[in-house]
Design a protein around this motif. Structure first.
Motif, mmCIF file in Angstrom:
data_model
loop_
_atom_site.group_PDB
_atom_site.id
_atom_site.type_symbol
_atom_site.label_atom_id
_atom_site.label_comp_id
_atom_site.label_asym_id
_atom_site.label_seq_id
_atom_site.Cartn_x
_atom_site.Cartn_y
_atom_site.Cartn_z
ATOM 1 N N LEU A 130 54.439 15.736 23.570
ATOM 2 C CA LEU A 130 54.024 17.173 23.143
ATOM 3 C C LEU A 130 52.531 17.074 23.407
ATOM 4 N N SER A 131 51.862 18.141 24.211
ATOM 5 C CA SER A 131 50.469 18.324 24.480
ATOM 6 C C SER A 131 50.221 19.796 24.354
ATOM 7 N N ILE A 132 49.042 19.966 23.481
ATOM 8 C CA ILE A 132 48.861 21.602 23.395
ATOM 9 C C ILE A 132 47.256 21.418 24.015
ATOM 10 N N SER A 133 46.949 22.349 24.746
ATOM 11 C CA SER A 133 45.528 22.618 25.475
ATOM 12 C C SER A 133 44.976 23.802 25.678
ATOM 13 N N GLY A 134 43.597 23.790 25.876
ATOM 14 C CA GLY A 134 42.966 25.005 26.007
ATOM 15 C C GLY A 134 42.321 24.896 27.161
ATOM 16 N N HIS A 135 42.005 25.851 28.153
ATOM 17 C CA HIS A 135 41.573 25.947 29.564
ATOM 18 C C HIS A 135 40.301 26.755 29.258
ATOM 19 N N PHE A 136 38.965 26.438 29.488
ATOM 20 C CA PHE A 136 37.846 27.460 29.531
ATOM 21 C C PHE A 136 37.231 27.268 30.966
ATOM 22 N N GLY A 137 37.150 28.714 31.567
ATOM 23 C CA GLY A 137 36.484 28.741 32.908
ATOM 24 C C GLY A 137 35.173 28.876 32.636
ATOM 25 N N THR A 138 34.104 28.866 33.380
ATOM 26 C CA THR A 138 32.789 29.361 33.284
ATOM 27 C C THR A 138 32.574 30.613 33.665
ATOM 28 N N PRO A 139 31.853 31.673 33.294
ATOM 29 C CA PRO A 139 31.804 32.769 33.746
ATOM 30 C C PRO A 139 31.368 33.055 35.096
ATOM 31 N N GLN A 140 32.043 33.597 35.976
ATOM 32 C CA GLN A 140 31.846 33.864 37.374
ATOM 33 C C GLN A 140 31.463 35.230 37.959
ATOM 34 N N PRO A 141 30.816 35.411 38.880
ATOM 35 C CA PRO A 141 30.401 36.825 39.319
ATOM 36 C C PRO A 141 31.543 37.198 40.402
ATOM 37 N N PHE A 142 31.646 38.353 40.766
ATOM 38 C CA PHE A 142 32.827 38.714 41.752
ATOM 39 C C PHE A 142 32.450 38.537 43.203
ATOM 40 N N GLU A 143 33.554 38.261 44.082
ATOM 41 C CA GLU A 143 33.317 37.683 45.439
ATOM 42 C C GLU A 143 32.350 38.826 46.233
ATOM 43 N N ALA A 144 31.695 38.105 47.515
ATOM 44 C CA ALA A 144 30.757 39.188 47.998
ATOM 45 C C ALA A 144 31.610 40.301 48.521
ATOM 46 N N GLY A 145 30.918 41.410 48.590
ATOM 47 C CA GLY A 145 31.466 42.667 49.058
ATOM 48 C C GLY A 145 32.159 43.346 48.018
ATOM 49 N N SER A 146 32.392 42.867 46.813
ATOM 50 C CA SER A 146 32.950 43.753 45.877
ATOM 51 C C SER A 146 32.235 44.867 45.391
ATOM 52 N N VAL A 147 33.064 46.036 44.954
ATOM 53 C CA VAL A 147 32.209 47.257 44.471
ATOM 54 C C VAL A 147 31.888 46.791 42.692
ATOM 55 N N TYR A 148 32.143 45.783 42.309
ATOM 56 C CA TYR A 148 31.942 45.557 40.950
ATOM 57 C C TYR A 148 30.847 44.462 40.808
ATOM 58 N N THR A 149 29.854 44.677 39.699
ATOM 59 C CA THR A 149 28.825 43.554 39.447
ATOM 60 C C THR A 149 29.241 43.143 38.079
ATOM 61 N N GLY A 150 28.507 41.851 37.597
ATOM 62 C CA GLY A 150 28.908 41.308 36.263
ATOM 63 C C GLY A 150 29.794 40.053 36.493
ATOM 64 N N LYS A 151 30.269 39.441 35.516
ATOM 65 C CA LYS A 151 30.889 38.250 35.643
ATOM 66 C C LYS A 151 32.288 38.249 34.854
ATOM 67 N N THR A 152 33.311 37.651 35.310
ATOM 68 C CA THR A 152 34.601 37.568 34.695
ATOM 69 C C THR A 152 34.939 35.978 34.256
ATOM 70 N N THR A 153 35.625 35.938 33.102
ATOM 71 C CA THR A 153 35.616 34.669 32.410
ATOM 72 C C THR A 153 37.319 34.281 32.455
ATOM 73 N N GLU A 154 37.654 33.196 32.748
ATOM 74 C CA GLU A 154 39.181 32.671 32.657
ATOM 75 C C GLU A 154 39.373 31.819 31.311
ATOM 76 N N ARG A 155 40.225 32.165 30.599
ATOM 77 C CA ARG A 155 40.815 31.264 29.442
ATOM 78 C C ARG A 155 42.240 31.113 29.836
ATOM 79 N N GLY A 156 42.726 29.955 29.167
ATOM 80 C CA GLY A 156 44.119 29.496 29.182
ATOM 81 C C GLY A 156 44.557 28.696 28.157
ATOM 82 N N VAL A 157 45.746 28.920 27.671
ATOM 83 C CA VAL A 157 46.428 27.927 26.804
ATOM 84 C C VAL A 157 47.724 27.383 27.080
ATOM 85 N N MET A 158 47.899 25.996 26.979
ATOM 86 C CA MET A 158 49.005 25.493 27.647
ATOM 87 C C MET A 158 49.876 24.754 26.407
#
Length: 307
Positions: free
Chosen positions: A26-54
Motif C-alpha cells: 500500500l502506498s499513499i502519495s501527494g504530488h506538488f508541482g511548483t507554480p509555472q507560467p504559461f508557454e511562450a505565445g499564450s494569451v494568458y499571464t500568471g502561473k498554473t499549479t499542478e497537484r496530485g494524489v495517488m
C-alpha cells in the motif's frame, strides 16, 4: 527532444543497477508541482499549479507453487489550478480522476521462467455524468526470463484503448542485482528505480515515471471533450524505514513534456507508441492554456513486505 533525452538517460542508468527485494502493498502519495507560467505565445499571464494524489494497493494471491493471481487497484487525482478566467468551453480548473484495476495470472513455467497476463479496466473521468464513455479497456502481456540468479528480464506489451485512440507500448520488465548495495527494478519505458542501499533502513537513488493517460469530461459545457495528460517525471528519491514494514519516501525532480491538452470527443489519433504518435492531426481546444515544465516534490507513505 526533452522526452527522448529523459528516456535515454533512464535506459543508460540501467548499467549501474540491480533488483527488487520488497513488494509495496500500500502506498499513499501527494504530488506538488511548483507554480509555472504559461508557454511562450499564450494569451494568458500568471502561473498554473499542478497537484496530485495517488493511492496504490497490491494484493497478490498465491494459488500454488506455479501460479499467482495478481491484483492491484490504483487511484489517482490531478488538479491544475490558476486564477485566470477562461471561456466556458475550456476546462479550468482541471480536475480529473482515475481508478485502474489490474488483475490477472502469473504462471511459472517448467524452466523457471514465467508468463504474466493482466487485464486492466479503467475509469478515467471528471466525475460528471459518468457513462460507458468514461471507461477504458486494456491489458498487458509479459514473458519473464531468468537470465541468472541476479537478473530477471521480462519482454511484453501494454495495450490501452485511450479516449484519444489506441495506445501500444512495448515493455521491458527488469529486475537486476549486481551487488548487495545496488539494484534496479522497473517496467520500462513507464517506470524505473535505480536504488542504492545505504543500510537496512535507508535507500536512495534515481526514479522515473512517464505514461499517457486520458480522461473524459462529462460536464455538459465541455460536450464530452477529453483531457490528455502527458508527463515524464525524472528525479531523485530517498526512502526510510520507520517501523516494521512502514516506510516514508520523498522524491524531488523535474517534469518533462508535461501537458493537459483538451480535445473534442471525436478528435483522435490513429496509434500512440512511445515518443511517437501516428496520425495525430488533432486540434487542441486549450492550446493557449499550456503551462511550462517544472520541478515537483512527491511525498509518499508506504507499507511493504519482504519477498
Amino acid at each position: 527532444m526533452k522526452r527522448i533525452l529523459a528516456l535515454i538517460f533512464i535506459i543508460g542508468s540501467v548499467c549501474f543497477a540491480t533488483a527488487q527485494e520488497t513488494l509495496d502493498i500500500l502506498s499513499i502519495s501527494g504530488h506538488f508541482g511548483t507554480p509555472q507560467p504559461f508557454e511562450a505565445g499564450s494569451v494568458y499571464t500568471g502561473k498554473t499549479t499542478e497537484r496530485g494524489v495517488m493511492v496504490n494497493l497490491n494484493v497478490p494471491i498465491v494459488l500454488n507453487e506455479k501460479q499467482i493471481w495478481y491484483n492491484s487497484v490504483n487511484y489517482m487525482q490531478w488538479n491544475v489550478n490558476n486564477d485566470i478566467e477562461m471561456t466556458d468551453e475550456i476546462a479550468n480548473p482541471i480536475q480529473v480522476y482515475g481508478l485502474i484495476l489490474r488483475t490477472g495470472l502469473i504462471q511459472k513455467l517448467s524452466n523457471g521462467n514465467a508468463i504474466q497476463v493482466v487485464f486492466m479496466p479503467r475509469l478515467m473521468t471528471d466525475l460528471n455524468n459518468i457513462d460507458h464513455k468514461h471507461f477504458q479497456i486494456g491489458g498487458t502481456f509479459i514473458y519473464e526470463k531468468i537470465v541468472h540468479q541476479r537478473l530477471k528480464i521480462g519482454y511484453g506489451v501494454l495495450y490501452n484503448q485511450e479516449v484519444s485512440g489506441p495506445n501500444v507500448t512495448p515493455l521491458l520488465n527488469l529486475e537486476w542485482k549486481i551487488s548487495d548495495r545496488w539494484s534496479v527494478s522497473g517496467l520500462l519505458p513507464i517506470s524505473s528505480k535505480v536504488k542504492y542501499n545505504v543500510n537496512e533502513r535507508l535507500n536512495l537513488g534515481l526514479h522515473h515515471f512517464g505514461l499517457l493517460t486520458t480522461y473524459r469530461l462529462g460536464e455538459e459545457a465541455y460536450q464530452n471533450d477529453y483531457i490528455e495528460r502527458r508527463s515524464i517525471d525524472l528525479g531523485l528519491f530517498v526512502r526510510y524505514k520507520l517501523v516494521g514494514g512502514i516506510h516514508i519516501e520523498g522524491r524531488y525532480g523535474y517534469s518533462f513534456g508535461r501537458s493537459y491538452g483538451q480535445y473534442r470527443e471525436d478528435d483522435k489519433f490513429d496509434l500512440a507508441l512511445p515518443l511517437v504518435t501516428i496520425g495525430d492531426d488533432r486540434t487542441q481546444v486549450n492550446k493557449n492554456a499550456d503551462f511550462k515544465n517544472g520541478a515537483y516534490v512527491n511525498v509518499r507513505l508506504v507499507y511493504a513486505i519482504k519477498l
